[in-house]
Design an enzyme around this catalytic site. Structure first.
Site, short mmCIF file in Angstrom:
data_model
loop_
_atom_site.label_atom_id
_atom_site.label_comp_id
_atom_site.label_asym_id
_atom_site.label_seq_id
_atom_site.Cartn_x
_atom_site.Cartn_y
_atom_site.Cartn_z
N ARG A 68 36.09 23.65 80.44
CA ARG A 68 37.13 24.30 79.50
C ARG A 68 37.02 23.40 78.14
O ARG A 68 36.20 22.70 78.04
CB ARG A 68 38.52 24.15 80.19
N GLY A 69 37.76 24.08 77.29
CA GLY A 69 38.02 23.64 75.83
C GLY A 69 36.90 24.73 75.05
O GLY A 69 36.03 25.19 75.39
N ALA A 70 37.51 25.17 74.01
CA ALA A 70 36.68 26.40 73.34
C ALA A 70 35.68 26.08 72.87
O ALA A 70 34.73 26.69 73.24
CB ALA A 70 37.59 26.43 72.09
N ARG A 110 37.54 34.31 79.42
CA ARG A 110 38.38 33.29 78.64
C ARG A 110 38.71 34.15 77.49
O ARG A 110 37.97 33.77 76.41
CB ARG A 110 37.92 31.87 78.75
N ASP A 258 42.36 26.68 69.97
CA ASP A 258 41.27 27.72 70.77
C ASP A 258 40.95 29.08 69.77
O ASP A 258 40.03 29.61 69.69
CB ASP A 258 41.79 28.14 71.99
N LYS A 269 46.58 25.01 73.62
CA LYS A 269 47.30 24.95 75.11
C LYS A 269 48.76 25.06 75.04
O LYS A 269 49.44 24.68 74.09
CB LYS A 269 47.01 23.83 75.70
#
Length: 372
Positions: A68-70, A110, A258, A269
């Site tokens: 995860r994490g852009a 996502r 993001d 977030k």
């Protein structure tokens, strides 16, 4: 000592790092032709790496938040399209059709993080350029493009880290929310890149990491990263931030993003907006570190950014423990949007802009080198 999985080469996540990396979020192993990912849902209790050989496996890993994490999910998607190129041995038309199907499937995993769509679009352009090559040459060209995306992201993190570190006061306690570190990027990190750079420059800083309910990325991931790197860190629950700001224990706030809209609104977030409002009330700089690929100039403002709604179980359960009785609905928007007027500075590899002063990312469009 954390054991890294065997790779046929040094991790690209460590590009520019004078010492070996202790961990990485995602890598491609050209010898085994596998995408290798750290299972982030298992942290901090155990360090486990998975190996994937099919694009749909990588897509599911992105959706389920193994990675995860852009920036990191953009890199993972790029490597998924490398797997597609390795396996699709048909003619140009067949290859482009398969690449398009895989790209759309990956893109849907996502919806908020624009880096995902950016990386897929870049890989798709490369696919169109090399579709007519023989399958082996096509694969090598796609692999080189994905690796370039990875290496460029690490370099971008290091550049924005240097820019942000200059603004971090000596001796500051820095508040961060969620995880925007090496686990969320190609390596080094965005918000944690700022913190790492300040630490590397000898600034005596410490970090307060919001736990980041409901998925606890701050408690599980940020605190673990910083602890491994021997940067002083303490975890606080999300509803403690105001208390510590009021006591004067916070001097600087930095988060990742993001998606950044053309007017400077920032999606990050869930809970980030609250941190920004608190920072403004207490006269603290609220800053953002993000690569240029996070900027979405086609998005006029944050009101149009799609907000991912995730599973009620991520709210109702903590691991195997039920904290909300079955049958009671829960809401979980994965992100919120912080209006530009709350954002003191955004650090990118192209330079810095100041949304609270009316600057949008477009002021950096024609900058070919890092500027303050």
């Amino acid at each position: 000592m954390i054991a890294l999985p065997e790779l046929s080469r040094a991790p690209l996540s460590g590009t520019g790092n004078p010492k070996p990396v202790a961990f990485f979020a995602v890598e491609y192993d050209p010898a085994t032709r596998e995408v290798v990912m750290l299972e982030q849902r298992a942290l901090p209790r155990e360090v486990v790496y998975h190996r994937y050989t099919k694009p749909d496996q990588v897509a599911e890993a992105i959706r389920a938040m193994v990675v995860r994490g852009a920036p990191a999910i953009g890199i993972a998607a790029a490597y998924a399209l490398v797997l597609l190129a390795e396996q699709e041995r048909g003619d140009a038309k067949t290859f482009l059709l398969a690449n398009g199907v895989a790209g759309r499937f990956l893109n849907a995993t996502r919806p908020t993080a624009v880096n995902l769509a950016w990386a897929i679009a870049r890989m798709s352009r490369k696919a169109a350029d090399v579709a007519a090559l023989d399958p082996d040459a096509r694969y090598e060209a796609m692999r080189a493009e994905a690796e370039a995306i990875h290496v460029e992201d690490v370099a971008a993190c290091r550049r924005m880290g240097e820019l942000g570190a200059a603004d971090v006061p000596e001796g500051a306690t820095v508040l961060t929310h969620c995880n925007a570190g090496a686990l969320a990027t190609g390596g080094y990190g965005t918000a944690l890149g700022v913190i790492r750079a300040a630490h590397e420059h000898g600034k005596k800083i410490r970090v307060l990491a919001d736990e980041t309910r409901p998925y606890l990325q701050g408690a599980r991931l940020t605190a673990w990263e910083l602890f491994v790197d021997e940067i002083p860190v303490e975890v606080i629950t999300d509803n403690m931030a105001a208390h510590f700001m009021k006591k004067g224990e916070v001097q600087f706030c930095v988060v990742g993003s993001d998606r950044i809209a053309a007017n400077g609104d920032v999606a990050n977030k869930i809970g980030t907006y609250g941190v920004a409002v608190l920072a403004k009330e207490h006269g603290l700089p609220f800053t953002v570190a993000a690569p240029w690929s996070t900027v979405d100039l086609a998005m006029p403002d944050g009101s149009r950014i799609p907000i991912e709604e995730r599973s009620r179980d991520e709210v109702a359960r903590l691991g195997e423990t039920t904290i909300v009785a079955d049958g009671i609905p829960c809401r979980h928007p994965g992100f919120d949007v912080t209006p530009a007027r709350y954002v003191h500075a955004v650090y990118t590899e192209r330079g810095v802009f100041h949304p609270k002063d009316g600057e949008g990312p477009a002021v950096l469009m024609n900058r070919g080198k890092v500027q303050r």
